[in-house]
Design an enzyme around this catalytic site. Structure first.
Site, PDB file in Angstrom:
ATOM      1  N   ASP A 118      32.402  46.686  43.344  1.00  0.00           N
ATOM      2  CA  ASP A 118      31.191  47.471  43.647  1.00  0.00           C
ATOM      3  C   ASP A 118      31.477  48.957  43.865  1.00  0.00           C
ATOM      4  OD1 ASP A 118      32.474  46.774  45.974  1.00  0.00           O
ATOM      5  OD2 ASP A 118      30.662  46.245  47.084  1.00  0.00           O
ATOM      6  N   THR A 120      34.030  50.903  42.761  1.00  0.00           N
ATOM      7  CA  THR A 120      34.433  51.573  41.515  1.00  0.00           C
ATOM      8  C   THR A 120      33.241  51.732  40.573  1.00  0.00           C
ATOM      9  OG1 THR A 120      36.598  50.555  41.734  1.00  0.00           O
ATOM     10  CG2 THR A 120      36.022  51.377  39.544  1.00  0.00           C
ATOM     11  N   THR A 140      36.925  41.578  40.753  1.00  0.00           N
ATOM     12  CA  THR A 140      37.219  41.473  42.190  1.00  0.00           C
ATOM     13  C   THR A 140      37.464  40.015  42.554  1.00  0.00           C
ATOM     14  OG1 THR A 140      36.348  41.606  44.456  1.00  0.00           O
ATOM     15  CG2 THR A 140      34.705  41.539  42.742  1.00  0.00           C
ATOM     16  N   ILE A 141      38.420  39.812  43.458  1.00  0.00           N
ATOM     17  CA  ILE A 141      38.629  38.444  43.951  1.00  0.00           C
ATOM     18  C   ILE A 141      37.417  37.998  44.762  1.00  0.00           C
ATOM     19  CG2 ILE A 141      41.161  38.562  44.023  1.00  0.00           C
ATOM     20  CD1 ILE A 141      40.873  38.818  47.147  1.00  0.00           C
ATOM     21  N   ASP A 142      36.669  38.966  45.316  1.00  0.00           N
ATOM     22  CA  ASP A 142      35.603  38.643  46.273  1.00  0.00           C
ATOM     23  C   ASP A 142      34.363  38.003  45.630  1.00  0.00           C
ATOM     24  OD1 ASP A 142      37.265  39.908  48.075  1.00  0.00           O
ATOM     25  OD2 ASP A 142      36.202  41.811  47.982  1.00  0.00           O
ATOM     26  N   ARG A 177      47.084  18.774  64.540  1.00  0.00           N
ATOM     27  CA  ARG A 177      46.637  20.100  64.991  1.00  0.00           C
ATOM     28  C   ARG A 177      45.332  20.512  64.314  1.00  0.00           C
ATOM     29  NH1 ARG A 177      52.442  23.071  64.096  1.00  0.00           N
ATOM     30  NH2 ARG A 177      53.209  22.889  66.232  1.00  0.00           N
ATOM     31  N   GLU A 237      37.335  36.256  56.147  1.00  0.00           N
ATOM     32  CA  GLU A 237      37.728  37.377  57.015  1.00  0.00           C
ATOM     33  C   GLU A 237      36.513  38.103  57.604  1.00  0.00           C
ATOM     34  OE1 GLU A 237      39.902  40.262  54.663  1.00  0.00           O
ATOM     35  OE2 GLU A 237      38.214  40.567  53.299  1.00  0.00           O
ATOM     36  N   ARG A 290      45.590  38.100  45.995  1.00  0.00           N
ATOM     37  CA  ARG A 290      45.424  39.119  44.953  1.00  0.00           C
ATOM     38  C   ARG A 290      46.615  39.179  43.987  1.00  0.00           C
ATOM     39  NH1 ARG A 290      43.121  43.882  48.283  1.00  0.00           N
ATOM     40  NH2 ARG A 290      44.728  45.110  47.272  1.00  0.00           N
TER      41      ARG A 290
HETATM   42  O1  F6P Z   1      38.065  43.715  47.710  1.00  0.00           O
HETATM   43  C1  F6P Z   1      39.261  43.016  47.654  1.00  0.00           C
HETATM   44  C2  F6P Z   1      39.872  42.878  49.010  1.00  0.00           C
HETATM   45  O2  F6P Z   1      41.063  42.147  48.858  1.00  0.00           O
HETATM   46  C3  F6P Z   1      38.971  42.257  50.085  1.00  0.00           C
HETATM   47  O3  F6P Z   1      38.881  40.859  49.978  1.00  0.00           O
HETATM   48  C4  F6P Z   1      39.647  42.735  51.335  1.00  0.00           C
HETATM   49  O4  F6P Z   1      38.717  42.801  52.398  1.00  0.00           O
HETATM   50  C5  F6P Z   1      40.163  44.101  50.968  1.00  0.00           C
HETATM   51  O5  F6P Z   1      40.214  44.135  49.562  1.00  0.00           O
HETATM   52  C6  F6P Z   1      41.529  44.430  51.515  1.00  0.00           C
HETATM   53  O6  F6P Z   1      41.822  45.769  51.251  1.00  0.00           O
HETATM   54  P1  F6P Z   1      43.275  46.431  51.338  1.00  0.00           P
HETATM   55  O7  F6P Z   1      43.988  46.115  50.052  1.00  0.00           O
HETATM   56  O8  F6P Z   1      42.991  47.876  51.493  1.00  0.00           O
HETATM   57  O9  F6P Z   1      43.981  45.835  52.509  1.00  0.00           O
END
Ligand code: F6P
Length: 363
Positions: A118, A120, A140-142, A177, A237, A290
């Protein structure tokens, strides 16, 4: 003699598996089929601002299909419209877009192909509005990009996260656990939802559904009563408790989007152990998601999208991104893409299916 068309490729934002596959697809088709000249911009928009680029020959993009990362380098901070310049310990932001635009004009490009998420592509849209012929490719992985059902990198990240959850499963069971697996995803829960379902997570926590710690604790206790003396929690996260807030890992001052998330898994782990009395451990998968080679799915997707980008250039479809809707390639305006992130809809069929199997979403 007819002048060769020249295109440039730029990769911006966080890297992900499949970027090199898409660079390869764009460049190979451009060189092979269209006899174009291809320029690689280095380190995302830094390369535009500082005139750093190199010519990409066929051999430069051959043999990179399976390679993780990006051969061009990338940046999560460079934005010509809000460019950070270090002054002592501080960063000052400047609009250097005029310089960037002049540098692009000097390259005499038919098109600037921007591969990114988004952030870029929002910048790509601004460049387009400022007169630059651009085309976007969804990376993007997201998977949080508007205008496309899927981005390349996502399937690879889900696959890595799922393998992690599978490995956590056996140790959780052996030690009785609670194991918490925190995955990336920024403010969206796509990776957590998909890997949580694929990995059989008992509890899946995503930003779109704020959680209640007591409901999570109840779920764990209920499982114990049924003889399941372990539980797997997959948490995004960006997840947060009801009425609470996200956990910030760091602030990247030079970035237009400075917040980096991370650490919610540890907060949850401590609370859950306190309430249930069950030993709990947290694993943060972070940047592991990533790295490494793309899955076959991402290689195919990147190849199709990259090849399509060249057709879009031929058809002068500038200001658009190639996306995927209902398994077909589509073109989406960058204006639409730039409207903000695509989060998981609460009525997503996968949430419904998981709930029907007993998966807890903390609500
Ligand atoms: O947008 C990809 C991403 O890996 C997100 O999932 C994560 O929140 C962020 O980038 C982490 O960024 P950086 O590489 O700056 O730690």
């Amino acid at each position: 003699m007819k002048k060769k068309k020249r295109i440039a490729i730029l990769t911006g934002g966080g890297d992900c598996p499949g970027i090199n596959a898409v660079i390869r697809a764009v460049a190979k088709k451009a060189i092979n089929e269209k006899n174009m000249e291809v320029i690689g911009i280095e380190d995302g928009y830094h390369g535009i601002v500082n005139n750093r680029h190199r010519k990409l020959e066929y051999d430069d993009v051959s043999g990179i299909l399976t390679l993780g990362g990006t051969i061009l380098g990338t940046s999560k901070t460079a934005n010509p419209y809000h460019y950070a310049v270090k002054k002592g310990d501080q960063f000052k932001f400047q609009d250097v877009s005029k310089i960037a635009i002049q540098n692009i004009i000097n390259l005499d490009l038919t098109c600037l192909v921007c591969i990114g998420g988004d952030g870029t592509l929002e910048i790509a849209y601004r460049l387009f509005k400022d007169g630059i012929p651009v085309i976007g490719l969804p990376k993007t992985i997201d998977n949080d990009l508007r205008g496309t059902d899927i981005t390349f990198g996502f399937d690879s990240a889900v696959s890595i996260a799922t393998e992690g959850i599978d490995r956590i499963h056996t140790t959780a069971e052996s030690h009785h656990r609670i194991m918490i697996v925190e995955v990336m995803g920024h403010r969206a829960g796509w990776i957590a939802l998909y890997s949580g379902v694929a990995g059989g997570g008992d509890i899946i926590l995503i930003p779109e559904i704020p959680y209640d710690i007591n409901i999570i604790a109840e779920k764990v206790k209920e499982r114990n009563k049924k003889g399941k003396r372990f539980s797997i929690v997959v948490i995004a996260e960006g997840a947060k408790p009801k009425g609470g807030d996200i956990v910030i890992q760091r602030i990247v001052k030079e970035s237009s989007d400075p917040i980096r998330l991370g650490g919610i898994g540890f907060v949850l782990g401590e609370q859950i152990e306190k309430i249930t009395g069950i030993e709990t451990r947290t694993v943060v998968m972070g940047h592991l998601l990533r790295g490494g080679p793309p899955t076959p799915f991402d290689r195919i997707l990147a190849t199709e999208l990259g090849a399509q980008a060249i057709d879009m250039i031929e058809n002068k479809k500038f200001g658009y991104m190639v996306g995927v809707k209902s398994n077909a390639l589509v073109t989406v305006s960058l204006k639409e893409v730039a409207k903000g992130p695509k989060v998981v809809p609460l009525n997503h069929p996968m949430i419904k299916a998981a709930r029907s199997l007993g998966t807890c979403f903390g609500d």
